[in-house]
Motif scaffolding. Sequence first.
Motif, PDB file in Angstrom:
ATOM      1  N   TYR A 226      83.073  17.248 -33.022  1.00 15.44           N
ATOM      2  CA  TYR A 226      83.322  18.258 -32.064  1.00 15.44           C
ATOM      3  C   TYR A 226      82.414  18.617 -30.973  1.00 15.44           C
ATOM      4  N   ARG A 227      81.036  18.318 -31.325  1.00 13.18           N
ATOM      5  CA  ARG A 227      80.135  18.215 -30.476  1.00 13.18           C
ATOM      6  C   ARG A 227      80.207  17.578 -29.233  1.00 13.18           C
ATOM      7  N   SER A 228      80.925  16.460 -29.592  1.00 12.08           N
ATOM      8  CA  SER A 228      81.127  15.561 -28.470  1.00 12.08           C
ATOM      9  C   SER A 228      82.238  15.670 -27.382  1.00 12.08           C
ATOM     10  N   VAL A 229      82.882  16.752 -27.750  1.00 13.22           N
ATOM     11  CA  VAL A 229      84.129  17.176 -27.072  1.00 13.22           C
ATOM     12  C   VAL A 229      84.265  18.601 -26.528  1.00 13.22           C
ATOM     13  N   MET A 230      83.663  19.375 -27.245  1.00 16.90           N
ATOM     14  CA  MET A 230      83.988  20.700 -27.089  1.00 16.90           C
ATOM     15  C   MET A 230      83.515  21.391 -25.668  1.00 16.90           C
ATOM     16  N   ASP A 231      82.432  20.876 -25.155  1.00 18.73           N
ATOM     17  CA  ASP A 231      82.218  21.347 -23.813  1.00 18.73           C
ATOM     18  C   ASP A 231      82.547  20.569 -22.830  1.00 18.73           C
ATOM     19  N   PHE A 232      83.391  19.651 -22.968  1.00 12.13           N
ATOM     20  CA  PHE A 232      83.893  18.960 -21.701  1.00 12.13           C
ATOM     21  C   PHE A 232      84.562  19.756 -20.709  1.00 12.13           C
ATOM     22  N   ASP A 233      84.085  19.906 -19.574  1.00  8.56           N
ATOM     23  CA  ASP A 233      84.466  20.756 -18.234  1.00  8.56           C
ATOM     24  C   ASP A 233      85.401  19.950 -17.262  1.00  8.56           C
ATOM     25  N   PRO A 234      86.462  20.159 -17.308  1.00  9.19           N
ATOM     26  CA  PRO A 234      87.254  19.174 -16.424  1.00  9.19           C
ATOM     27  C   PRO A 234      87.228  19.555 -14.902  1.00  9.19           C
ATOM     28  N   VAL A 235      86.756  20.732 -14.521  1.00 11.60           N
ATOM     29  CA  VAL A 235      86.620  21.272 -13.170  1.00 11.60           C
ATOM     30  C   VAL A 235      85.807  20.275 -12.547  1.00 11.60           C
ATOM     31  N   PRO A 236      84.776  19.859 -12.659  1.00 12.58           N
ATOM     32  CA  PRO A 236      83.948  18.759 -11.917  1.00 12.58           C
ATOM     33  C   PRO A 236      84.854  17.599 -11.466  1.00 12.58           C
ATOM     34  N   VAL A 237      85.386  17.188 -12.616  1.00 10.01           N
ATOM     35  CA  VAL A 237      86.289  15.926 -12.371  1.00 10.01           C
ATOM     36  C   VAL A 237      87.457  16.294 -11.228  1.00 10.01           C
ATOM     37  N   TRP A 238      88.035  17.507 -11.598  1.00  9.21           N
ATOM     38  CA  TRP A 238      89.004  17.755 -10.567  1.00  9.21           C
ATOM     39  C   TRP A 238      88.509  17.939  -9.084  1.00  9.21           C
ATOM     40  N   GLN A 239      87.290  18.340  -9.112  1.00 11.66           N
ATOM     41  CA  GLN A 239      86.430  18.469  -7.915  1.00 11.66           C
ATOM     42  C   GLN A 239      86.123  17.259  -7.211  1.00 11.66           C
ATOM     43  N   GLU A 240      86.153  15.935  -7.748  1.00 10.98           N
ATOM     44  CA  GLU A 240      85.988  14.731  -7.339  1.00 10.98           C
ATOM     45  C   GLU A 240      87.034  14.121  -6.977  1.00 10.98           C
ATOM     46  N   LEU A 241      88.277  14.435  -7.429  1.00 11.79           N
ATOM     47  CA  LEU A 241      89.660  13.999  -7.086  1.00 11.79           C
ATOM     48  C   LEU A 241      90.267  14.323  -5.711  1.00 11.79           C
ATOM     49  N   ARG A 242      90.954  13.361  -5.153  1.00 14.85           N
ATOM     50  CA  ARG A 242      91.706  13.847  -3.905  1.00 14.85           C
ATOM     51  C   ARG A 242      93.367  13.469  -4.296  1.00 14.85           C
ATOM     52  N   VAL A 243      93.649  13.852  -5.270  1.00 15.77           N
ATOM     53  CA  VAL A 243      94.838  13.746  -5.782  1.00 15.77           C
ATOM     54  C   VAL A 243      95.779  14.814  -5.794  1.00 15.77           C
ATOM     55  N   PRO A 244      96.655  14.860  -5.042  1.00 17.12           N
ATOM     56  CA  PRO A 244      97.781  16.133  -5.086  1.00 17.12           C
ATOM     57  C   PRO A 244      98.045  16.259  -6.629  1.00 17.12           C
ATOM     58  N   ALA A 245      97.866  17.710  -6.969  1.00 18.44           N
ATOM     59  CA  ALA A 245      98.256  18.064  -8.308  1.00 18.44           C
ATOM     60  C   ALA A 245      98.937  19.470  -8.355  1.00 18.44           C
ATOM     61  N   LEU A 246      99.764  19.337  -9.506  1.00 18.36           N
ATOM     62  CA  LEU A 246     100.684  20.603  -9.696  1.00 18.36           C
ATOM     63  C   LEU A 246     100.576  21.164 -11.272  1.00 18.36           C
ATOM     64  N   PHE A 247      99.875  22.422 -11.227  1.00 14.79           N
ATOM     65  CA  PHE A 247      99.769  22.790 -12.623  1.00 14.79           C
ATOM     66  C   PHE A 247     100.788  24.095 -13.038  1.00 14.79           C
ATOM     67  N   LEU A 248     101.673  23.698 -14.040  1.00 16.18           N
ATOM     68  CA  LEU A 248     102.480  24.630 -14.562  1.00 16.18           C
ATOM     69  C   LEU A 248     102.144  25.383 -15.746  1.00 16.18           C
ATOM     70  N   PHE A 249     102.259  26.756 -15.922  1.00 18.54           N
ATOM     71  CA  PHE A 249     101.527  27.400 -16.945  1.00 18.54           C
ATOM     72  C   PHE A 249     102.937  28.514 -17.288  1.00 18.54           C
ATOM     73  N   GLY A 250     102.501  28.858 -18.532  1.00 15.33           N
ATOM     74  CA  GLY A 250     103.523  30.010 -19.157  1.00 15.33           C
ATOM     75  C   GLY A 250     102.812  31.368 -18.799  1.00 15.33           C
ATOM     76  N   ASP A 251     103.266  32.399 -19.357  1.00 16.87           N
ATOM     77  CA  ASP A 251     102.942  33.725 -19.085  1.00 16.87           C
ATOM     78  C   ASP A 251     101.808  34.055 -20.127  1.00 16.87           C
TER      79      ASP A 251
END
Length: 310
Positions: A226-251
């Motif tokens: 769990y220590r190897s995955v628990m603090d993975f932060d996707p935001v810096p990866v998204w900041q690197e990308l220049r790919v159009p993205a659509l995020f769908l969420f519930g309520d």
Amino acid sequence: MGAQAAVVREEVLFQNDTLRLAGTLYRPAGTGRHPAVVLIHGSGPTDRTAVRYYAEMFARQGVAALAYDKRGVGQSQGAKQAWRRFNLTDLASDAAAGARYLQTRTDVDSTRVGLFGVSQGGWVAPLAARLLGNARFIVTVSATLTTIAEDNLFEREARLRAEGFSDSDVEAARRMHELDIEVSRTGTQFAAFAESWNGNRSAPWFKRAYGDDSPAPADHPYRQWYRSVMDFDPVPVWQELRVPALFLFGDPAFDRLSPVARNLALVEALRATGRDVTGVGFPGADHSLQRSGTDVSIAEVVASWLKRHP
């Protein structure tokens, strides 16, 4: 993307280095080169059927969709417990391999291959896009931009509240969970966590939060994984990308697995930096994007967005 198309299914195999992965390609009937998408699973021992709804949704809109069995599941090779003690990099390399396979097909437009992630797949999709290097688009469903540890803390609190536990009960559970997280993260605080365990084990909420007979020590294999995955932060990866993205969420009022309001704010923060990202919330929908047992009109939203990102 045009009018609704008839769907053809084809059983396929593709390689990720020495690992053979098996899946089904859902594609529009007829000739021509189509845009395509790789479908990335949510958590659990999921096979291709878990994303069949989305595969057919894309194919009817003229986009070929690859649904595959997660490594170690169904007809795909890999360790049988890979889904339980998952490695995000491994899962991302599988998805990227699926995209590369699509790019080799004569019925796919190799310049228009995207990624689609469901729940856990939202952590995998940006990593796969970084590995791939030329993803055309990314679409995610109930996929967070927060960490696994944050989501687990949120889920436990939301579940206890939904089950009618008091504010003081929820706060006590939260304090204990924060100690639990610290044991996993740093290997410290086990004595304090064990003391909290013994002090709370007769509390009405305890069995709804912890199912084990005793607290897992700091060197427990689960904690080490769990220590190897628990603090993975996707935001810096998204900041690197220049790919159009659509995020769908519930309520936010109904999704008890991920902090929707927090995630929509993170999407907007990315958008403010000039990224081509869009967050869409579905009022009344839960984590699976259902409302009163009826599928929300995901297809219409995705089709409209894809038309703006040809």
